[in-house]
Scaffold this motif. Structure first.
Motif, PDB file in Angstrom:
ATOM      1  N   LYS A  46       0.825  -1.201   0.000  1.00  0.00           N
ATOM      2  CA  LYS A  46       0.000   0.000   0.000  1.00  0.00           C
ATOM      3  C   LYS A  46       0.859   1.250   0.000  1.00  0.00           C
ATOM      4  N   LEU A  47       0.325   2.292  -0.630  1.00  0.00           N
ATOM      5  CA  LEU A  47       1.008   3.570  -0.655  1.00  0.00           C
ATOM      6  C   LEU A  47       0.964   4.226   0.713  1.00  0.00           C
ATOM      7  N   VAL A  48       2.115   4.687   1.173  1.00  0.00           N
ATOM      8  CA  VAL A  48       2.220   5.385   2.458  1.00  0.00           C
ATOM      9  C   VAL A  48       2.289   6.892   2.242  1.00  0.00           C
ATOM     10  N   ALA A  49       3.160   7.313   1.332  1.00  0.00           N
ATOM     11  CA  ALA A  49       3.360   8.739   1.088  1.00  0.00           C
ATOM     12  C   ALA A  49       3.993   8.931  -0.284  1.00  0.00           C
ATOM     13  N   GLY A  50       3.721  10.089  -0.880  1.00  0.00           N
ATOM     14  CA  GLY A  50       4.306  10.407  -2.170  1.00  0.00           C
ATOM     15  C   GLY A  50       4.658  11.878  -2.253  1.00  0.00           C
ATOM     16  N   ILE A  51       5.546  12.203  -3.168  1.00  0.00           N
ATOM     17  CA  ILE A  51       5.941  13.590  -3.371  1.00  0.00           C
ATOM     18  C   ILE A  51       6.106  13.832  -4.865  1.00  0.00           C
ATOM     19  N   SER A  52       5.544  14.937  -5.330  1.00  0.00           N
ATOM     20  CA  SER A  52       5.517  15.199  -6.761  1.00  0.00           C
ATOM     21  C   SER A  52       6.886  15.609  -7.270  1.00  0.00           C
ATOM     22  N   ARG A  53       6.973  15.626  -8.608  1.00  0.00           N
ATOM     23  CA  ARG A  53       8.272  15.841  -9.243  1.00  0.00           C
ATOM     24  C   ARG A  53       8.712  17.290  -9.194  1.00  0.00           C
ATOM     25  N   VAL A  54       7.839  18.210  -9.523  1.00  0.00           N
ATOM     26  CA  VAL A  54       8.265  19.592  -9.725  1.00  0.00           C
ATOM     27  C   VAL A  54       8.057  20.448  -8.480  1.00  0.00           C
ATOM     28  N   ALA A  61      -1.149   8.536   3.224  1.00  0.00           N
ATOM     29  CA  ALA A  61      -2.252   7.668   3.624  1.00  0.00           C
ATOM     30  C   ALA A  61      -2.847   8.212   4.921  1.00  0.00           C
ATOM     31  N   ASP A  62      -4.148   8.063   5.082  1.00  0.00           N
ATOM     32  CA  ASP A  62      -4.811   8.589   6.285  1.00  0.00           C
ATOM     33  C   ASP A  62      -4.187   8.030   7.557  1.00  0.00           C
ATOM     34  N   SER A  63      -3.736   6.805   7.497  1.00  0.00           N
ATOM     35  CA  SER A  63      -3.223   6.129   8.685  1.00  0.00           C
ATOM     36  C   SER A  63      -1.905   6.722   9.192  1.00  0.00           C
ATOM     37  N   VAL A  64      -1.221   7.500   8.351  1.00  0.00           N
ATOM     38  CA  VAL A  64       0.083   8.044   8.769  1.00  0.00           C
ATOM     39  C   VAL A  64       0.110   9.569   8.806  1.00  0.00           C
ATOM     40  N   LYS A  65      -0.982  10.217   8.402  1.00  0.00           N
ATOM     41  CA  LYS A  65      -1.020  11.687   8.406  1.00  0.00           C
ATOM     42  C   LYS A  65      -0.728  12.236   9.788  1.00  0.00           C
ATOM     43  N   GLY A  66       0.141  13.240   9.834  1.00  0.00           N
ATOM     44  CA  GLY A  66       0.499  13.863  11.095  1.00  0.00           C
ATOM     45  C   GLY A  66       1.622  13.149  11.835  1.00  0.00           C
ATOM     46  N   ARG A  67       1.994  11.958  11.366  1.00  0.00           N
ATOM     47  CA  ARG A  67       3.058  11.202  12.027  1.00  0.00           C
ATOM     48  C   ARG A  67       4.282  10.995  11.110  1.00  0.00           C
ATOM     49  N   PHE A  68       4.027  10.840   9.820  1.00  0.00           N
ATOM     50  CA  PHE A  68       5.104  10.591   8.856  1.00  0.00           C
ATOM     51  C   PHE A  68       5.319  11.820   7.984  1.00  0.00           C
ATOM     52  N   THR A  69       6.566  12.021   7.579  1.00  0.00           N
ATOM     53  CA  THR A  69       6.899  13.119   6.666  1.00  0.00           C
ATOM     54  C   THR A  69       7.824  12.605   5.573  1.00  0.00           C
ATOM     55  N   ILE A  70       7.401  12.802   4.320  1.00  0.00           N
ATOM     56  CA  ILE A  70       8.231  12.429   3.178  1.00  0.00           C
ATOM     57  C   ILE A  70       8.982  13.662   2.703  1.00  0.00           C
ATOM     58  N   SER A  71      10.225  13.456   2.307  1.00  0.00           N
ATOM     59  CA  SER A  71      11.021  14.568   1.777  1.00  0.00           C
ATOM     60  C   SER A  71      12.041  14.022   0.798  1.00  0.00           C
ATOM     61  N   ARG A  72      12.585  14.936   0.014  1.00  0.00           N
ATOM     62  CA  ARG A  72      13.601  14.521  -0.950  1.00  0.00           C
ATOM     63  C   ARG A  72      14.739  15.529  -0.939  1.00  0.00           C
ATOM     64  N   ASP A  73      15.940  15.037  -1.149  1.00  0.00           N
ATOM     65  CA  ASP A  73      17.114  15.899  -1.285  1.00  0.00           C
ATOM     66  C   ASP A  73      17.683  15.625  -2.668  1.00  0.00           C
ATOM     67  N   ASN A  74      17.348  16.490  -3.607  1.00  0.00           N
ATOM     68  CA  ASN A  74      17.761  16.251  -4.984  1.00  0.00           C
ATOM     69  C   ASN A  74      19.278  16.331  -5.140  1.00  0.00           C
ATOM     70  N   GLY A  75      19.926  17.133  -4.307  1.00  0.00           N
ATOM     71  CA  GLY A  75      21.378  17.226  -4.372  1.00  0.00           C
ATOM     72  C   GLY A  75      22.056  15.915  -3.996  1.00  0.00           C
TER      73      GLY A  75
END
Length: 116
Positions: A46-54, A61-75
């Motif tokens: 199941k999908l937990v979290a996603g982050i768009s490209r641009v 997912a509702d089950s993780v909102k407020g507890r999980f944070t997705i991030s990306r470091d393009n460098g």
């Protein structure tokens, strides 16, 4: 060689935190929609979290909102998932995923176990 390698999983007590990392090689992660999925024993992935490209829009997912944070470091060509206030039901293998049209890459997964 295209590769996604997850790390950071492990055993943690309820209420604890973990940060998962997903290092990409062989392609530029900045050009992809990136996601975290999880799969518990005997259950579908199941999908937990996603982050768009641009613009970096995130969804959870509702089950993780407020507890999980997705991030990306393009460098660093790396995706992260900060997981706080972990619960036993968060126990699963966590996979990172990168998508761009027909291209769809997956990591091998990292086990997260939440137990006292």
């Amino acid at each position: 060689q295209v590769q996604l390698v997850e790390s950071g999983g492990g055993l943690v007590q309820p209420g604890g935190s973990l940060r998962l990392s997903c290092a990409a090689s062989g392609f530029n992660l900045a050009n992809y929609v990136v996601n975290w999925y999880r799969q518990a024993p005997g259950k579908e992935r199941k999908l937990v979290a996603g982050i768009s490209r641009v613009r970096g829009y995130t969804n959870y997912a509702d089950s993780v909102k407020g507890r999980f944070t997705i991030s990306r470091d393009n460098g660093k060509n790396t995706l992260y998932l900060q997981m706080n206030s972990l619960k036993p039901e968060d126990t699963a293998v966590y996979f990172c995923n990168a998508q761009n049209g027909a291209e769809d890459y997956w990591g091998q997964g990292t086990q997260v176990t939440v137990s006292s």
